[in-house]
Design an enzyme around this catalytic site. Sequence first.
Site, PDB file in Angstrom:
ATOM      1  N   VAL A   1       6.313 -12.368  -6.708  1.00  0.00           N
ATOM      2  CA  VAL A   1       6.656 -12.091  -8.106  1.00  0.00           C
ATOM      3  C   VAL A   1       7.523 -13.218  -8.660  1.00  0.00           C
ATOM      4  CG1 VAL A   1       7.614 -10.366  -9.674  1.00  0.00           C
ATOM      5  CG2 VAL A   1       6.735  -9.657  -7.457  1.00  0.00           C
TER       6      VAL A   1
ATOM      7  N   ASP B   1       3.244   4.557  -2.770  1.00  0.00           N
ATOM      8  CA  ASP B   1       4.131   3.602  -2.114  1.00  0.00           C
ATOM      9  C   ASP B   1       5.507   3.602  -2.777  1.00  0.00           C
ATOM     10  OD1 ASP B   1       4.897   1.764  -0.235  1.00  0.00           O
ATOM     11  OD2 ASP B   1       4.009   0.034  -1.236  1.00  0.00           O
TER      12      ASP B   1
END
Length: 650
Positions: free
Chosen positions: A340, A451
């Site tokens: 990211v 998740d």
Amino acid sequence: MSLPSVKASMTTFLFLSLLTSFHSKISEAASVNRAYVCPKEPNFTPNSTYQSNLNHLLSSLSSNANLETGFYNTTVGHNPPNIVYGLFLCRGDVTPNVCQDCVSTATKDTVQHYCPTGIEATVWYDKCMLRYSNESFFSSMIDLPKYYSCNDSKITVLDRFDQILGTMINDSVTQATGAHDEPGATKFATKEASISSSIKLYSLVQCTPDISSYDCDKCLRGLIANIPFSCSGKQGAIALTPSCNFRYEVYQFYRILDTPPPRSGKSRISSLTIIAIVTPIAVSMVLLAMVYCLQRMSARKKSPMEEENESLLFDLATLKAATNKFSEDNKLGKGGFGEVYKGILSNGQEIAAKMLSKNSTQGAEEFKNEVAILAKLQHRNLVRLFGFCLEGEEKILVYEYVPNKSLDYFLNDPEKQRILNWSMRYKIIGGIARGILYLHEDSRLRIIHRDLKVSNILLDENMNPKISDFGLARIFGNDQTLENTHKIAGTYGYIPPEYAMYGQFSIKTDVFSFGILLLEILCGKKNTSFYTSDAAENLLSYAWKHWRGGTSLELLDPTIRDSYSEIEVNRCIHIALLCVQENPAERPTMDSIILMLNSDSVPMLSPQPPAVFLQSRAQTNMPESESDQSTRKSILLSVDEASITEVYPR
Ligand SMILES: *[C@@H]1O[C@H](CO)[C@@H](O)[C@H](O)[C@H]1NC(C)=O
Ligand SMILES: *[C@@H]1O[C@H](CO)[C@@H](O)[C@H](O)[C@H]1NC(C)=O
Ligand SMILES: *[C@@H]1O[C@H](CO)[C@@H](O)[C@H](O)[C@H]1NC(C)=O
Ligand SMILES: *[C@@H]1O[C@H](CO)[C@@H](O)[C@H](O)[C@H]1NC(C)=O
Ligand SMILES: *[C@@H]1O[C@H](CO)[C@@H](O)[C@H](O)[C@H]1NC(C)=O
């Protein structure tokens, strides 16, 4: 917290009128059924046409309860002796699923318990009301009988209480009745007001939408004007009558709607103003639209879906410019699905660009459609997805930038841990719960995160939690609607046994992970940090041991032991243990978790022992017949702390 104590401290009032002609009572099951009224006479004949029409009516009401409107009226039969009229009204803030649950409970309970042979009945639940009769009552305002139920505890700050309550209720009534009166418009409003720095009042009013605003106003004002004197200054009150109801509490007992529901067609702006504003806008919109259409007609024809996707499209050059060519300095971290980078677009907008790892096998079209769906999910506790880039091998998701990193950054650092005091943690817990509920129930599609973990909970500038990576299991995994998969997305320590071992997931998979998250926030420890090679004890058995031993507070992170609310902490531990129970069916839904978090009058069951991943246990639970399961389990149990996203045993 238990049911009997709730009842014992409730004082119930029944408005005098009709008391003699009706046999009625406020139910013992206070959290669900509030009251019912059923005539002593007349009864219908068992196995008559009337009964069969009534059964028809009830099943029709029940099957229409998942509509967005939260209200439905219908008729079964044609001629007077056998015709049945019926309706239900769900509380204005509940989701279609909750509404359906409530209405189907109400239809069952009424004929089984409350009114087995009654020709008519009115039944009030916490979240819905059901009413039927052999006489038409649609569109008529019925305000008898009236029920009042008050909380026994007094509010301590009394001087301004009545005045604030009065103004708040007046405002709610005005809002619910609105300036418009189109048929079917929702007549529902909630309001909050502070009566001291620490006490807030929350109120809710609602009318059935079949009556006019005028009647709604009259019904509510009549209901409020008759509140028994003994209710005054109390911490909460519920008032019920067939056409309208009202409630206030010192805690937030309803769900805040993020956007006004589509069915509420009201505002206080007069229609004249609307025309005055709308006309010029509409004219210019039409002109613009015409120009736009002409332009498009000369271009290639596109489907609405394609056009929508285009507005989400970022090109690689833009993202490279924004992220300084994905430089190491701009790197925010590496998540389960890829790296990211922080970026700033030319318009100043800060973004986080997530480069997806290349092993997503999904085709370009499928990917675009998936992103289009995820971009529509908007909630203050979800990280907003702005769009995507798809060029050559690259798949990049573009998110809003959330400045305060993630929850694990705070929980894993003894210094930072201190910053998160109890009230912040409690706020974060509530926010995460609302975000998950939105994914499960409120967005148009049910999304199971699969998740959830501390590193996927980002924190904004005000330390509000925002869930990230939602829906990525859809892109990397397979079809969620099957709710059964052979690919496991998720992180060891957070996933429940049925998912780890058999690949079965459902909303209760996320509930399990939420329970783990809760315990981690309370204890300030990572669940996986308990997994040392030989220690059989993990966070769950540690928490369970303390719960059983009555020493729950010892679980609490030492850095927040100076200031916390014992009630809130205990409630959180209780909820967490309910979430991590072995049997998914026994884990609560997010909806009831939010209720439990917001109110201590909601009854809570005792948790069963949690699901614990002990090797011996896992083996005894293994189905012998399916040989592929053993590969999966052995992979699972050998992974330590690592994300098992990429584990796809076959
Ligand atoms: C009365 O109100 C207080 C404060 O909201 C709450 O703790 C208590 O459970 C309520 N009692 C009943 C019977 O609802
Ligand atoms: C109504 O029908 C049910 C099943 O069809 C039967 O068991 C019951 O005895 C009937 N009751 C009466 C009063 O006829
Ligand atoms: C529902 O109620 C309205 C009046 O509020 C009435 O006009 C309509 O016919 C009813 N619908 C049915 C199916 O009975
Ligand atoms: C409804 O039932 C009651 C009792 O049987 C009867 O008196 C009344 O006339 C009925 N109403 C209609 C419209 O049939
Ligand atoms: C509420 O509204 C009624 C009628 O509009 C008015 O008589 C009353 O004084 C109002 N109460 C408060 C507290 O504003």
